[in-house]
Enzyme design. Structure first.
Site, short mmCIF file in Angstrom:
data_model
loop_
_atom_site.label_atom_id
_atom_site.label_comp_id
_atom_site.label_asym_id
_atom_site.label_seq_id
_atom_site.Cartn_x
_atom_site.Cartn_y
_atom_site.Cartn_z
N CYS A 90 2.78 8.54 1.98
CA CYS A 90 3.17 7.56 2.98
C CYS A 90 3.70 6.33 2.25
CB CYS A 90 1.91 7.24 3.79
SG CYS A 90 2.17 6.12 5.12
N CYS B 289 -2.30 -3.07 14.96
CA CYS B 289 -1.95 -2.67 13.58
C CYS B 289 -2.30 -3.78 12.59
CB CYS B 289 -0.46 -2.35 13.54
SG CYS B 289 0.19 -2.11 11.88
N GLU C 217 0.83 -1.19 0.00
CA GLU C 217 0.00 0.00 0.00
C GLU C 217 0.87 1.25 0.00
OE1 GLU C 217 -3.37 -1.72 3.10
OE2 GLU C 217 -2.07 -0.06 3.64
N ASN D 201 -7.36 4.73 14.13
CA ASN D 201 -8.27 4.42 13.03
C ASN D 201 -8.68 2.96 13.21
OD1 ASN D 201 -9.44 3.81 10.56
ND2 ASN D 201 -8.02 5.07 9.39
N SER E 28 9.47 6.83 10.34
CA SER E 28 8.86 6.41 11.61
C SER E 28 9.30 5.00 11.96
CB SER E 28 7.34 6.47 11.48
OG SER E 28 6.73 5.88 12.60
N CYS F 199 2.72 -5.52 16.20
CA CYS F 199 1.98 -4.63 17.10
C CYS F 199 0.50 -5.01 17.04
CB CYS F 199 2.17 -3.18 16.70
SG CYS F 199 3.91 -2.71 16.67
N CYS G 267 4.79 -6.98 7.99
CA CYS G 267 5.74 -6.50 9.02
C CYS G 267 5.87 -7.58 10.08
CB CYS G 267 5.22 -5.21 9.65
SG CYS G 267 6.32 -4.56 10.94
N HIS H 290 3.68 5.11 21.96
CA HIS H 290 2.38 4.47 22.24
C HIS H 290 2.15 4.01 23.68
CE1 HIS H 290 2.08 4.89 18.04
NE2 HIS H 290 2.40 3.70 17.64
N CYS I 245 -2.44 2.05 8.17
CA CYS I 245 -1.45 1.05 7.87
C CYS I 245 -2.01 -0.38 7.70
CB CYS I 245 -0.47 1.11 9.03
SG CYS I 245 0.90 0.03 8.93
#
Ligand code: SAH
Ligand code: SF4
Length: 327
Positions: free
Chosen positions: A85, A99, A72, A274, A176, A96, A92, A200, A317
């Site tokens: 982005c 996510c 994406e 989100n 990031s 997390c 990944c 976080h 994400c």
């Protein structure tokens, strides 16, 4: 290839400066060299497989890579420009829990070309739409943990920054990371982009619960690294903090933030969560975020609230790819 060095600069300008991958269109290069290039090389841009535009103007792309894998990238309108982005991995491995990318697991690292050509794919798309707004800011906040793919990300940043190539200045590019031992220092020392860190949680046990990678790179070590990161005179590290209802959003968490960040030159970016399709997590409400923000401000921190863009198109994400995989 036995050619003078300036030829490399010319090809670089065509490919990255103009977004032209067809060697036959590179008119200032000799026919002979063009034939050699055609023989040995092929420029493969990522293909826009799907593009969805939100009511707020955010467009999310699903891009297909040469091996068929899908990533994406998102462009977000911000006044006179878009911020793009970029993804750095397919999936990944950090896991997390809030996510969507973390949930899908890890497929592979992207190459430097696959990372930087996301910008060309967006530019080609905007030209096709007659949209004159330039992509002039970049954030490495798409799928993947950039510092787990530092060799390729570093090369991509060099292409992004080079005058012969994409020519972005350092202050327009932000990377990031959740923090990776040694790589964060190497990145900071490279001075290739600005730093954002996904915090976080202001204490180790909660952070480890939300971000399993914190078990191997503990909060104390991360903060110590940030205190020593080389920064330009007025530069600040961005501390990202996603506001999760009932989990990390109390005033006691805000007090812990003040304590651990007291010696870090930073500004704080609170992010509305989100929710997408992740069960078990909700964004904190407006009042809670306001109180959290006011407390940090009263202690002298610069705090911004990042609006959630593109909620109607699964723009956080990994969310669009997750939906694509479900279908
Ligand atoms: N792997 C890197 C960069 C990609 S994620 C990192 O984690 O920093 C970019 C940011 O989006 C991170 O701060 C991440 O925690 C946050 N994020 C992930 N899913 C989100 C969601 N659903 N809503 C809001 N922020 C989210
Ligand atoms: Fe990976 Fe970042 Fe998602 Fe964590 S938040 S799983 S590091 S992409």
């Amino acid at each position: 290839m036995g050619e003078p060095a300036y030829r490399a600069g010319q090809v670089m300008k065509w490919i990255w400066g103009q977004g032209i991958g067809d060697f036959d269109l590179m008119t200032n290069i000799t026919k002979n060299l063009r034939a050699k290039l055609n023989n040995d090389f092929q420029v493969l841009w990522p293909l826009v497989k799907q593009a969805e535009t939100s009511v707020d103007g955010t467009t999310k792309f699903l891009l297909r890579l040469a091996d068929g894998r899908v990533i994406e990238s998102v462009i977000i309108p911000a006044g006179d420009h878009y911020t793009q982005c970029l993804s750095t991995q397919v999936g990944c491995p950090m896991g997390c829990v809030f996510c969507s990318t973390g949930k899908m697991g890890f497929e592979r690292n992207l190459t430097s070309g696959e990372i930087s050509s996301q910008i060309i794919a967006a530019r080609h798309y905007l030209i096709g739409k007659n949209d004159p707004l330039p992509v002039s800011n970049l954030v490495f906040m798409g799928m993947g943990e950039p510092l787990l793919n530092w060799t390729q990300v570093k090369k991509a940043l060099e292409i992004i920054r080079a005058a012969d190539a994409l020519n972005f200045s350092r202050r327009k590019v932000t990377l990031s990371t959740v923090g990776v031992r040694d790589k964060l220092t190497e990145f900071g020392d490279s001075k290739l982009a600005l730093t954002a860190v996904s915090l976080h949680a202001p204490e180790q046990s909660l952070r480890k619960r939300l971000m399993p990678a914190a078990a191997v790179y503990e909060l104390d070590e991360l903060i110590a690294c940030l205190e020593n990161l080389p920064l330009a005179p007025r530069e600040r590290i961005t501390i990202e903090y996603v506001m999760l209802k009932g989990i990390n959003d109390s005033l006691s968490h805000a007090r812990d933030m003040v304590r651990i960040l007291s010696r870090v030159k930073c500004k704080i970016n609170l992010i509305k969560y989100n929710p997408g399709h992740e069960p078990g997590f909700e964004s904190s409400d407006h009042e809670t975020i306001g109180a959290f923000q006011d407390f940090l401000r009263s202690r002298g921190f610069t705090v911004m609230l990042r609006k959630s863009m593109g909620a109607d198109i699964d723009a956080a994400c990994g969310q669009l790819k997750a939906r694509y995989a479900d279908n």
